[in-house]
Write a protein that holds these residues in place. Structure first.
Motif, short mmCIF file in Angstrom:
data_model
loop_
_atom_site.label_atom_id
_atom_site.label_comp_id
_atom_site.label_asym_id
_atom_site.label_seq_id
_atom_site.Cartn_x
_atom_site.Cartn_y
_atom_site.Cartn_z
N GLY A 263 0.79 -1.23 0.00
CA GLY A 263 0.00 0.00 0.00
C GLY A 263 0.82 1.27 0.00
N LEU B 171 -2.28 7.06 2.24
CA LEU B 171 -2.23 5.69 1.73
C LEU B 171 -3.60 5.27 1.20
CD1 LEU B 171 -0.06 3.72 4.32
CD2 LEU B 171 0.65 4.83 2.20
N ARG B 172 -3.58 4.48 0.14
CA ARG B 172 -4.81 3.91 -0.42
C ARG B 172 -4.56 2.43 -0.65
NH1 ARG B 172 -7.19 6.78 -5.58
NH2 ARG B 172 -7.78 8.31 -4.00
N ARG C 272 -6.21 -0.70 -1.67
CA ARG C 272 -7.42 -1.17 -2.33
C ARG C 272 -7.85 -2.55 -1.83
NH1 ARG C 272 -8.36 2.39 -6.39
NH2 ARG C 272 -6.56 3.56 -7.19
N ARG D 265 -9.68 -2.02 1.12
CA ARG D 265 -10.72 -1.00 0.95
C ARG D 265 -10.53 0.13 1.97
NH1 ARG D 265 -16.41 -3.34 1.08
NH2 ARG D 265 -16.90 -1.41 -0.07
N GLU E 248 -8.74 3.83 2.70
CA GLU E 248 -8.18 5.04 2.11
C GLU E 248 -8.05 6.09 3.20
OE1 GLU E 248 -10.29 8.31 -0.51
OE2 GLU E 248 -9.71 6.60 -1.76
N GLN F 43 -5.87 12.76 0.42
CA GLN F 43 -5.65 12.28 -0.93
C GLN F 43 -5.38 13.48 -1.84
OE1 GLN F 43 -5.55 9.04 -2.07
NE2 GLN F 43 -5.69 8.42 0.07
N GLY G 104 -10.17 8.96 7.22
CA GLY G 104 -10.28 8.26 5.96
C GLY G 104 -11.58 7.49 5.86
N ARG G 105 -11.55 6.46 5.01
CA ARG G 105 -12.72 5.61 4.82
C ARG G 105 -12.29 4.15 4.76
NH1 ARG G 105 -17.48 7.88 4.02
NH2 ARG G 105 -17.51 10.15 3.73
#
Length: 204
Positions: free
Chosen positions: A100, A138-139, A141, A144, A146, A150, A168-169
């Motif tokens: 990541g 950081l993202r 994926r 999931r 994030e 960003q 984040g999410r």
């Protein structure tokens, strides 16, 4: 961090010499976790190999690992940081984090400060500053996950009830950090700390 000392300079030099396989020998830099070994090259600078690796011989195990061609104290600092990460996260978690974009010693605190307001207005809560200073942007994926900020985000940072900071999410749900360092997924506590959340996600 304590190690059972099984290596001394003499034994480290023997291991380093086997690794170096160099006619001019090897020099050692001793630090608390082991020894940095670097080949001695007496040839003119223009004839020397570029990017020749360094090695670290662990004081506790005698294991030899390869590191970049940097000054020995810098190699020692990299090794300290890596050892701290190994004690902090399980191997699978470290691997997922590296994919990541995380690495031991990552520091994006200046980016986070600029995003928060560059010193204007109230300071970011300490817990959020610590988490985002290391993991911000950081993202991941696969998880999931994030984290702010960003590059495409233009909205100002969000602060919720009880001074919780939106960091984040996770799976589309807002991820908040409260002043005590606990992580909330929406209105439900997800983990007592951010490291704990990462381990739970990566080891699941």
């Amino acid at each position: 961090m304590e190690y059972e000392t099984v290596m001394d300079m003499h034994e480290a030099r023997r291991i380093a010499a086997e690794w170096a396989e160099h006619p001019d020998g090897v020099e050692l830099y001793e630090f608390e976790l082991g020894f940095v070994a670097q080949r001695i090259d007496i040839r003119p600078e223009q004839e020397q190999d570029l990017g020749a690796a360094s090695a670290v011989i662990d004081r506790g195990s005698g294991a030899l690992t390869l590191w970049p061609s940097l000054a020995a104290p810098l190699v020692a600092d990299l090794y300290r940081t890596e050892m701290l990460a190994q004690h902090r996260f399980p191997e699978q978690t470290r691997a997922m984090l590296r994919l990541g974009g995380w690495r031991p010693g990552r520091d994006v605190s200046q980016v986070v400060r600029d995003w928060w307001g560059g010193g204007a207005g109230p300071a970011m809560p300490r817990a959020a500053a610590a988490v985002l200073g290391e993991f911000g942007g950081l993202r991941m994926r696969t998880l999931r996950l994030e984290l702010v900020p960003q590059r495409t985000a233009t909205a100002p940072p969000a602060v919720g009830d009880g001074d919780r900071v939106l960091i984040g999410r996770l799976g589309g749900d807002p991820l908040w950090l409260d002043p005590a360092g606990a992580v909330w997924r929406g209105e439900s506590m997800a983990a007592a700390g951010f490291d704990e959340l990462l381990v739970a996600l990566c080891e699941d």
